[in-house]
Design a protein around this motif. Structure first.
Motif, mmCIF file in Angstrom:
data_model
loop_
_atom_site.group_PDB
_atom_site.id
_atom_site.type_symbol
_atom_site.label_atom_id
_atom_site.label_comp_id
_atom_site.label_asym_id
_atom_site.label_seq_id
_atom_site.Cartn_x
_atom_site.Cartn_y
_atom_site.Cartn_z
ATOM 1 N N ALA A 138 -2.097 1.966 5.357
ATOM 2 C CA ALA A 138 -0.759 1.146 5.496
ATOM 3 C C ALA A 138 -0.231 1.376 6.853
ATOM 4 N N SER A 139 -0.261 2.692 7.235
ATOM 5 C CA SER A 139 0.640 2.509 8.752
ATOM 6 C C SER A 139 -0.050 1.762 9.958
ATOM 7 N N ILE A 140 -1.611 1.826 9.726
ATOM 8 C CA ILE A 140 -2.128 0.949 10.904
ATOM 9 C C ILE A 140 -1.399 -0.601 10.679
ATOM 10 N N LEU A 141 -1.634 -1.077 9.408
ATOM 11 C CA LEU A 141 -0.949 -2.323 9.198
ATOM 12 C C LEU A 141 0.524 -2.567 9.665
ATOM 13 N N LEU A 142 1.211 -1.639 9.245
ATOM 14 C CA LEU A 142 2.572 -1.630 9.630
ATOM 15 C C LEU A 142 2.811 -1.419 11.190
ATOM 16 N N LEU A 191 0.875 -1.208 -0.124
ATOM 17 C CA LEU A 191 0.012 0.104 0.056
ATOM 18 C C LEU A 191 0.773 1.199 -0.030
ATOM 19 N N PHE A 192 1.953 1.091 0.882
ATOM 20 C CA PHE A 192 2.909 2.271 0.929
ATOM 21 C C PHE A 192 3.511 2.680 -0.586
ATOM 22 N N SER A 193 3.917 1.648 -1.339
ATOM 23 C CA SER A 193 4.356 1.625 -2.355
ATOM 24 C C SER A 193 3.309 2.151 -3.478
ATOM 25 N N ALA A 194 2.205 1.622 -3.363
ATOM 26 C CA ALA A 194 1.168 2.029 -4.261
ATOM 27 C C ALA A 194 0.854 3.440 -4.308
ATOM 28 N N TYR A 236 1.413 9.054 11.323
ATOM 29 C CA TYR A 236 0.169 8.611 11.419
ATOM 30 C C TYR A 236 -0.701 10.027 11.700
ATOM 31 N N PHE A 237 -0.478 10.655 12.531
ATOM 32 C CA PHE A 237 -1.449 11.977 12.562
ATOM 33 C C PHE A 237 -1.132 12.841 11.525
ATOM 34 N N ILE A 238 -0.058 12.965 11.080
ATOM 35 C CA ILE A 238 0.161 13.805 9.851
ATOM 36 C C ILE A 238 -0.537 13.554 8.570
ATOM 37 N N TYR A 239 -0.707 12.388 8.414
ATOM 38 C CA TYR A 239 -1.511 11.736 7.509
ATOM 39 C C TYR A 239 -2.887 12.119 7.681
ATOM 40 N N ILE A 240 -3.367 12.071 8.777
ATOM 41 C CA ILE A 240 -4.878 12.847 9.110
ATOM 42 C C ILE A 240 -4.918 14.329 8.824
ATOM 43 N N ARG A 241 -3.869 14.908 9.152
ATOM 44 C CA ARG A 241 -3.914 16.312 9.363
ATOM 45 C C ARG A 241 -3.807 16.669 7.671
ATOM 46 N N ASN A 242 -3.335 16.158 6.889
ATOM 47 C CA ASN A 242 -3.355 16.258 5.448
ATOM 48 C C ASN A 242 -4.590 16.111 4.871
ATOM 49 N N ILE A 243 -5.232 14.936 5.237
ATOM 50 C CA ILE A 243 -6.562 14.691 4.684
ATOM 51 C C ILE A 243 -7.512 15.911 5.169
ATOM 52 N N VAL A 290 -5.298 13.226 -2.590
ATOM 53 C CA VAL A 290 -5.939 12.705 -1.502
ATOM 54 C C VAL A 290 -5.876 11.116 -1.261
ATOM 55 N N SER A 291 -5.573 10.307 -2.413
ATOM 56 C CA SER A 291 -5.466 9.003 -2.089
ATOM 57 C C SER A 291 -4.066 8.832 -1.753
ATOM 58 N N PHE A 292 -2.972 9.756 -1.685
ATOM 59 C CA PHE A 292 -1.711 9.232 -1.110
ATOM 60 C C PHE A 292 -1.773 9.441 0.511
#
Length: 217
Positions: free
Chosen positions: A49-53, A18-21, A73-80, A40-42
Motif C-alpha cells: 500500500a505504501s508503494i501505491l500511495l 489495502l491500508f484499511s484491509a 516504509y523501512f519500518i514495515y520492512i524491519r517488522n517483516i 505478518v499480513s499487517f
C-alpha cells in the motif's frame, strides 16, 4: 474528471483500501485473540500500500503524502524481518522492495515531469495547509517509529498501546487536512482507521488491566 484523473484516484483508493484491509484483519485477529496482535499480513500489506500511495502522491503533486511514507516504509520492512519472514520472500521481491524508494527518489530528483521542483511549482496547496498536513504526517509516522523502538526493545514485532493513541492524533490531523485539500482518497482512508484505532486502544487497555490483575499478589 478525465480518464487520467480517474486512474490517479484509482491508484490512491487501492492504496487506501489495502491500508484499511490491513487494519481490519489486524483488528479482527485481535478481537478473536482478546489482545492486540501484530500479524505478518499487517506489515506485508502495508509495504504494498505504501508503494501505491507514494505513486499517488507524486501524481497528485503532493509532497505531504510522499513524505508521510518515506520513513514508515523501512519500518514495515524491519517488522517483516523481526517476524522472520523477510528471508522467505523471493529474492527479486526483496531487492525490488529495497530499491523502490531509491529509484523513486532518483525519479523525483531528475525527471522533468513529476520531479520535486515540478511538484513545488505546480502545487496549489497553501503553505499553511502544507505545514498542517505535514505535521499530521509526521505525527502519523512517529507511531511507527515508536512501534519500531518498542519492538527492538522487546526483540519481537509488537504493537504497543501508545501506537494507537499516536495513530488517533495523526489520523484526525490528516482528516482535517483532507477536508481542506478536498482529497477523498485521504479522507476515506483515514475515517475507517479512527474506528479501528479506537477499538484496538480499548483492547490494549483491557489486556494491560488483565495482566496487572494476574501479576498482583
Amino acid at each position: 474528471m478525465d480518464i487520467s484523473e480517474l486512474l490517479i484516484y484509482g491508484i490512491g483508493l487501492l492504496a487506501q483500501a489495502l491500508f484499511s484491509a490491513r487494519i481490519l484483519l489486524q483488528w479482527l485477529s485481535s478481537e478473536k485473540a482478546g489482545k492486540v496482535l501484530s500479524p505478518v499480513s499487517f506489515w506485508t500489506t502495508s509495504l504494498i500500500a505504501s508503494i501505491l500511495l507514494m505513486v499517488y502522491g507524486a501524481l497528485r503533486n503532493d509532497l505531504v503524502i510522499i513524505g508521510g511514507q518515506a520513513i514508515s516504509y523501512f519500518i514495515y520492512i524491519r517488522n517483516i524481518k523481526l517476524k522472520n519472514k523477510w528471508d522467505e520472500l523471493p529474492a527479486p521481491v526483496r531487492w525490488g522492495a529495497l530499491a523502490f524508494p531509491f529509484l523513486a527518489a532518483a525519479w523525483l530528483l531528475w525527471s522533468d515531469t513529476y520531479s520535486f521542483s515540478y511538484i513545488l511549482e505546480h502545487s496549489k496547496i497553501s503553505g499553511a495547509l502544507i505545514a498542517w498536513g505535514g505535521a499530521g504526517q509526521i505525527v502519523f509516522t512517529l507511531r511507527f517509529v515508536y512501534q519500531w523502538w518498542y519492538s527492538e526493545r522487546v526483540k519481537e514485532s509488537v504493537i504497543p498501546n501508545g501506537f494507537w493513541i499516536i495513530s488517533l492524533v495523526g489520523s484526525l490531523m490528516i482528516i482535517s487536512y483532507a477536508v481542506f485539500r478536498l482529497d477523498p482518497v485521504l479522507f476515506l482512508g483515514q475515517i475507517f482507521g479512527v474506528v479501528a484505532y479506537s477499538r484496538n486502544f480499548i483492547i490494549g487497555m483491557r489486556e494491560s488491566k488483565a495482566a496487572r490483575q494476574t501479576s498482583a499478589p
